[in-house]
Design a protein around this motif. Structure first.
Motif, short mmCIF file in Angstrom:
data_model
loop_
_atom_site.label_atom_id
_atom_site.label_comp_id
_atom_site.label_asym_id
_atom_site.label_seq_id
_atom_site.Cartn_x
_atom_site.Cartn_y
_atom_site.Cartn_z
N THR A 5 0.84 -1.20 0.00
CA THR A 5 0.00 0.00 0.00
C THR A 5 0.87 1.24 0.00
O THR A 5 1.72 1.42 0.87
CB THR A 5 -0.92 0.03 1.24
OG1 THR A 5 -1.73 -1.15 1.24
CG2 THR A 5 -1.82 1.26 1.20
N ALA A 7 0.65 5.31 0.17
CA ALA A 7 -0.28 6.37 0.57
C ALA A 7 0.41 7.72 0.53
O ALA A 7 1.64 7.82 0.55
CB ALA A 7 -0.81 6.10 1.99
N VAL A 35 1.18 1.42 6.31
CA VAL A 35 1.36 1.38 4.85
C VAL A 35 2.82 1.09 4.54
O VAL A 35 3.69 1.17 5.41
CB VAL A 35 0.92 2.71 4.18
CG1 VAL A 35 -0.56 2.98 4.42
CG2 VAL A 35 1.77 3.89 4.67
N LEU A 114 -6.91 0.94 7.35
CA LEU A 114 -5.88 0.63 6.35
C LEU A 114 -5.33 -0.78 6.55
O LEU A 114 -5.14 -1.53 5.58
CB LEU A 114 -4.74 1.65 6.44
CG LEU A 114 -5.07 3.06 5.94
CD1 LEU A 114 -3.94 4.02 6.30
CD2 LEU A 114 -5.31 3.08 4.44
N VAL A 290 -11.93 5.10 2.48
CA VAL A 290 -11.46 4.26 3.58
C VAL A 290 -12.41 4.50 4.74
O VAL A 290 -12.62 5.65 5.16
CB VAL A 290 -10.02 4.63 3.97
CG1 VAL A 290 -9.58 3.87 5.23
CG2 VAL A 290 -9.07 4.34 2.81
#
Length: 302
Positions: A5, A7, A35, A114, A290
């Motif tokens: 991920t 971000a 992340v 997340l 999210v």
């Protein structure tokens, strides 16, 4: 994390009278634990926020996290709408109505979301020849209060809005409003109209209490002309959503709405848009968001 991920954290430092700037370091540290990569953008102006959001989305980040209020989120969603980048909001503003709708009351809520891969599709409103909006578009009495409060230099804080409300009540004049939807044409002397993609504006006032951001429809609340004393009695019920039971209030549900007639200025997500007339349409699932475990009226999270 089962997948990588990437971000970006977009900090709106002026939000909440500097609260976002004070939180930025802690929020960035917490997010880095959830992340694989975090890019940091600090945007002290609206133009900078808009540009940073566009750059992040163009760069292909998986999630754009906004640390700010509804105004910062409003600017960021212009870039995230109909893209593969999901929007997350860590609330640090005055109202934080979008964060409330997403169920993210803190950075910890975003971190958990997340890590768990919580995502949902979220409807957006789009003003013809204008911007997207996520929460409520309003015009009339409530937008006039916004206008007056923004123009006032004193006092600071909520007291400014209290005085603006009193001043606008004194100047209150209904205007002939025409609301055209795909099913109805409503023409009446009105004091305000709210077009809700979500339930609330103004820091938790559920002006459209039954609105859902996943049904592909707006909820409209129209307050018809009424004596000032009636409006004063109705104002406290706005906090509970009971105002929709009042005879002076009309509610509609529609995919699109054209507002015309008055000289009102429209606001959406707490930001000044343009004068009426305008047309706005609900675009189903236009935004990936999210969502926290306590999300309000957002379904379909992964």
């Amino acid at each position: 994390m089962s997948t990588s991920t990437r971000a970006a954290l977009l900090v709106c430092p002026a939000s909440g009278k500097g609260r976002a700037a004070r939180m930025a370091g802690t929020v960035a540290e917490r997010l880095r634990g959830a992340v694989d990569r975090l890019d940091l953008h600090v945007a002290p102006t609206a133009e900078g926020t808009t540009e940073a959001a566009r750059r992040a989305v163009a760069d292909g980040v998986d999630v754009l996290v906004v640390l700010g209020g509804d105004g910062g989120a409003h600017l960021a969603l212009q870039a995230c709408a109909q893209s593969s980048t999901a929007l997350a909001v860590v609330p640090a503003g005055t109202g934080n109505d979008l964060a409330t709708a997403l169920g993210t009351a803190s950075v910890d809520d975003v971190v958990v979301a997340l890590r768990e891969g919580r995502r949902a599709r979220f409807d957006l409103g789009r003003v013809e020849h204008g911007p997207w909006f996520a929460t409520v578009l309003c015009a009339g009495f409530d937008s006039a209060v916004n206008e007056r409060a923004n123009a006032m230099r004193w006092p600071a804080g909520p007291r400014r809005y209290d005085l603006a409300i009193l001043a606008e009540l004194a100047a209150l004049r209904p205007q002939r409003l025409v609301v055209e939807t795909e099913d109805d044409v409503l023409e009446l002397d009105a004091l305000l109209v709210a077009v809700g993609n979500t339930t609330s504006y103004g820091g938790g006032i559920p002006v459209c209490p039954d609105a859902s951001a996943t049904d592909g429809l707006f909820d409209l609340t129209v307050v018809r002309a009424a004596p000032r004393r009636t409006l004063l009695r109705m104002l406290p019920t706005l906090r509970t959503g009971r105002h929709v039971e009042h005879p002076a209030v009309r509610t509609l549900r529609a995919r699109s709405a054209r507002l015309s007639g008055p000289t009102w200025v429209a606001y959406a997500d707490g930001e000044r848009l343009s004068r009426v007339p305008l047309t706005t349409t609900c675009v189903p699932g236009a935004l990936t968001v999210v969502t926290g475990a306590g999300r309000a009226r957002v379904t379909g999270a992964g």
